[in-house]
Design an enzyme around this catalytic site. Structure first.
Site, PDB file in Angstrom:
ATOM      1  N   GLU A   9     -11.284  37.712 -34.345  1.00 18.49           N
ATOM      2  CA  GLU A   9     -12.028  37.125 -35.462  1.00 18.49           C
ATOM      3  C   GLU A   9     -11.467  37.513 -36.825  1.00 18.49           C
ATOM      4  O   GLU A   9     -10.709  36.771 -37.429  1.00 18.49           O
ATOM      5  CB  GLU A   9     -13.505  37.527 -35.368  1.00 18.49           C
ATOM      6  CG  GLU A   9     -14.403  36.791 -36.342  1.00 18.49           C
ATOM      7  CD  GLU A   9     -15.867  37.145 -36.139  1.00 18.49           C
ATOM      8  OE1 GLU A   9     -16.629  36.990 -37.111  1.00 18.49           O
ATOM      9  OE2 GLU A   9     -16.250  37.569 -35.039  1.00 18.49           O
ATOM     10  N   GLY A  67     -10.752  44.313 -39.540  1.00 20.66           N
ATOM     11  CA  GLY A  67     -11.803  45.181 -40.054  1.00 20.66           C
ATOM     12  C   GLY A  67     -13.018  45.201 -39.155  1.00 20.66           C
ATOM     13  O   GLY A  67     -13.875  46.077 -39.274  1.00 20.66           O
ATOM     14  N   CYS A 107     -17.736  46.322 -38.863  1.00 20.41           N
ATOM     15  CA  CYS A 107     -18.035  47.248 -39.964  1.00 20.41           C
ATOM     16  C   CYS A 107     -17.689  46.646 -41.318  1.00 20.41           C
ATOM     17  O   CYS A 107     -18.526  46.582 -42.214  1.00 20.41           O
ATOM     18  CB  CYS A 107     -17.289  48.568 -39.768  1.00 20.41           C
ATOM     19  SG  CYS A 107     -17.566  49.749 -41.105  1.00 20.41           S
ATOM     20  N   LYS A 122     -24.191  47.369 -47.446  1.00 20.62           N
ATOM     21  CA  LYS A 122     -24.320  48.261 -48.605  1.00 20.62           C
ATOM     22  C   LYS A 122     -24.263  47.474 -49.911  1.00 20.62           C
ATOM     23  O   LYS A 122     -24.900  47.838 -50.900  1.00 20.62           O
ATOM     24  CB  LYS A 122     -23.231  49.340 -48.588  1.00 20.62           C
ATOM     25  CG  LYS A 122     -23.188  50.178 -47.328  1.00 20.62           C
ATOM     26  CD  LYS A 122     -24.545  50.733 -46.934  1.00 20.62           C
ATOM     27  CE  LYS A 122     -24.597  51.150 -45.474  1.00 20.62           C
ATOM     28  NZ  LYS A 122     -24.749  50.055 -44.513  1.00 20.62           N
ATOM     29  N   GLU A 128     -42.096  48.832 -34.212  1.00 22.49           N
ATOM     30  CA  GLU A 128     -41.290  49.853 -33.538  1.00 22.49           C
ATOM     31  C   GLU A 128     -41.940  50.247 -32.213  1.00 22.49           C
ATOM     32  O   GLU A 128     -43.115  50.574 -32.160  1.00 22.49           O
ATOM     33  CB  GLU A 128     -41.128  51.078 -34.439  1.00 22.49           C
ATOM     34  CG  GLU A 128     -40.498  52.289 -33.788  1.00 22.49           C
ATOM     35  CD  GLU A 128     -39.141  52.007 -33.157  1.00 22.49           C
ATOM     36  OE1 GLU A 128     -38.985  52.317 -31.956  1.00 22.49           O
ATOM     37  OE2 GLU A 128     -38.248  51.484 -33.855  1.00 22.49           O
ATOM     38  N   VAL A 144     -27.503  48.013 -30.365  1.00 26.11           N
ATOM     39  CA  VAL A 144     -26.290  47.252 -30.059  1.00 26.11           C
ATOM     40  C   VAL A 144     -25.892  47.433 -28.600  1.00 26.11           C
ATOM     41  O   VAL A 144     -26.323  48.367 -27.932  1.00 26.11           O
ATOM     42  CB  VAL A 144     -25.106  47.678 -30.966  1.00 26.11           C
ATOM     43  CG1 VAL A 144     -25.415  47.366 -32.425  1.00 26.11           C
ATOM     44  CG2 VAL A 144     -24.769  49.149 -30.781  1.00 26.11           C
ATOM     45  N   HIS A 170     -25.200  72.628 -61.303  1.00 28.27           N
ATOM     46  CA  HIS A 170     -26.527  72.217 -61.775  1.00 28.27           C
ATOM     47  C   HIS A 170     -26.367  71.310 -62.982  1.00 28.27           C
ATOM     48  O   HIS A 170     -25.539  71.590 -63.855  1.00 28.27           O
ATOM     49  CB  HIS A 170     -27.339  73.450 -62.181  1.00 28.27           C
ATOM     50  CG  HIS A 170     -28.661  73.130 -62.786  1.00 28.27           C
ATOM     51  ND1 HIS A 170     -29.756  72.758 -62.033  1.00 28.27           N
ATOM     52  CD2 HIS A 170     -29.070  73.098 -64.084  1.00 28.27           C
ATOM     53  CE1 HIS A 170     -30.781  72.528 -62.839  1.00 28.27           C
ATOM     54  NE2 HIS A 170     -30.386  72.730 -64.099  1.00 28.27           N
TER      55      HIS A 170
END
Length: 467
Positions: A34, A37, A40, A49, A200, A268, A446
């Site tokens: 396809e 990569g 993912c 993301k 769930e 999956v 910090h």
């Protein structure tokens, strides 16, 4: 066409294996049906993301007044999806560049192991060619698991691929499954204005995480307006109307949920069908290939890495398995100077990119106790973090678990702002067998979120300064 190494699949396992093999001086080919990569880069980690970032930007606009800024705006759903696809396309082109740079031959088509050392590739036009490889690495990845009660039709019952490219935003959505895929899409669509309900099967959402993480995420999601049903199972879905009607079995009887679309996010399943495993006697178990510590199957010269192998189905696991596998081949072929170290699957970080983010590694509190450890636990709320307060993200906490006897770092579990960026500290420290003493004697900058790890350790040992 003869090669030293032929890789079947070009995801984060396959393309990394190909590059490392080329670096070691092997003649390499990679076969992909396809897009370079794999899932993912094209349909998983990267484009999701990008979607989540758009949702976060919209969240900032909605809450701009809290930052002293006047701003307004509405999401353009098609544009959000278009940006996500653009990011994925750019990354896929990056892999194309890496293949050329490393002189790796890319063969497009569906590969099937014909005999040991030979793969038959069926091209898009139906023509076939045979590729010879002394070493064959199977890196065929995985796809969305289909449940009998909710067969994916791509329109009203969708998987993660369809969820990324919906032509228009649904007004309501049922998300079945609350692992990483489920909670990430639940956050995205809820932020964009879709009414979301999570169903769930297990007693709590994100069930692989520490129980405190599950409680915190559920509390936050309910605050967002996301409905959550646990100990619940979708037993039937009716798609005959304009949307979907899902029959949900609960402890109190059946409930019917209605929505525009249902997203099946129930994990999956490995892509191991039709690639010549049975014909060549390559062993599988529980839907994955059986491999040794260097990822060789029961047939010498044939290997398996990534989601089709037994380890965690994570991109970074696939990439590391790829390197170990190829370096073991290199060592045996006298192209690499030592046998690689086997992967420690007990020190693999997991990250979920919902908001708040989740990051964890090592034992949960329950697992540590069940393993017989006497433990010290420290929990530092990000409400006490200067950086989190400045960023306007004070939800969540950092939780650390140590062995009380020797100070061994058993695990870290975080939920909050940018925590996926700091989990590597625990992974490295555990790899180096660091104790709490070394961490507390290492200066943390910090203000940062990362110093909350040090703060949590101080809590565990009764030395809390900022709490």
């Amino acid at each position: 066409m003869a090669y030293d190494v032929v890789v079947l699949g070009s995801g984060p396992g396959g393309y990394v294996a190909a590059i490392r093999a080329s670096q070691l001086g092997f003649k390499v080919a990679i076969i992909e049906k396809e897009s370079l990569g794999g899932i993912c880069l094209n349909w998983g980690c990267i484009p999701t993301k990008a979607l989540l970032k758009s949702a976060q930007v919209f969240e900032y606009i909605k809450h701009a007044k809290e930052y002293g800024i006047e701003a307004s705006g509405q999401p353009q759903f098609e544009s959000v999806v278009k940006r996500s696809r653009g990011v994925a396309d750019k990354m896929s082109k990056g892999v194309q560049f890496l293949m050329k740079k490393n002189k790796i031959d890319v063969i497009m088509g569906f590969g099937k192991i014909k005999t040991k050392g030979q793969i038959e590739v069926t091209k898009a036009d139906g023509t076939k060619e045979v590729v010879e490889g002394k070493h064959i690495i199977i890196a065929t990845g995985a796809r969305a698991r289909q449940l009998p009660a909710m067969p994916i039709d791509g329109k009203k019952i969708i998987g993660y691929r369809e969820a990324m490219v919906m032509p228009q935003q649904p007004k309501s959505m049922i998300v079945v499954g609350s692992g990483a895929i489920g909670v990430e899409f639940a956050y995205f669509y809820n932020s964009m204005g879709t009414k979301v309900t999570i169903v769930e099967f297990m007693p709590r959402i994100v069930p692989v995480e520490d129980e405190d993480i599950s409680k915190e995420l559920e509390k936050t999601y309910k605050k967002y307006g996301i409905d959550i049903m646990t100990n619940a199972e979708v037993t039937a879905v009716d798609t005959s109307g304009t949307g979907v009607k899902a029959t949900v079995k609960t402890a109190n009887g059946n409930v019917t949920l209605e929505a525009d679309v249902l997203l099946s996010a129930a994990g999956v399943v490995a892509n191991i069908e039709g690639i010549g495993l049975e014909e060549n006697g390559i062993k599988t178990e529980k839907g994955r290939l059986v491999v040794d510590k260097y990822y060789q199957t029961n047939i010498p010269g044939i290997y398996a890495i990534g989601d089709c192998a037994p380890g965690q189905a994570l991109a970074h696991v696939a990439s590391k398995e790829a390197i170990i596998c190829v370096e073991a081949i290199g060592y045996n072929e006298k192209k690499y100077h030592h046998a690689p170290e086997a992967l420690d699957y007990g020190n693999v970080p997991g990250c979920t990119y919902c908001v708040p983010e989740i990051a964890s590694v090592g034992f949960t509190e329950k697992q540590a106790k069940e393993a017989g450890y006497e433990i010290k636990v420290g929990k530092f709320p990000l409400s006490a973090s200067g950086k989190a307060s400045a960023a306007g993200h004070t939800e969540g906490f950092v939780k650390v678990i140590f062995d009380a006897k020797y100070g061994e770092w058993l695990g870290t579990h975080m939920i909050g702002y940018n925590v996926t960026e700091i989990i590597a500290q625990t992974v490295t420290a555990r790899k180096l067998e660091t104790t709490y003493h070394e961490v507390l004697n290492s200066i943390h900058p910090h203000p940062t979120i990362s110093e909350s790890v040090k703060d949590a350790i101080e809590v565990a040992y009764g030395e809390a300064i900022h709490l």
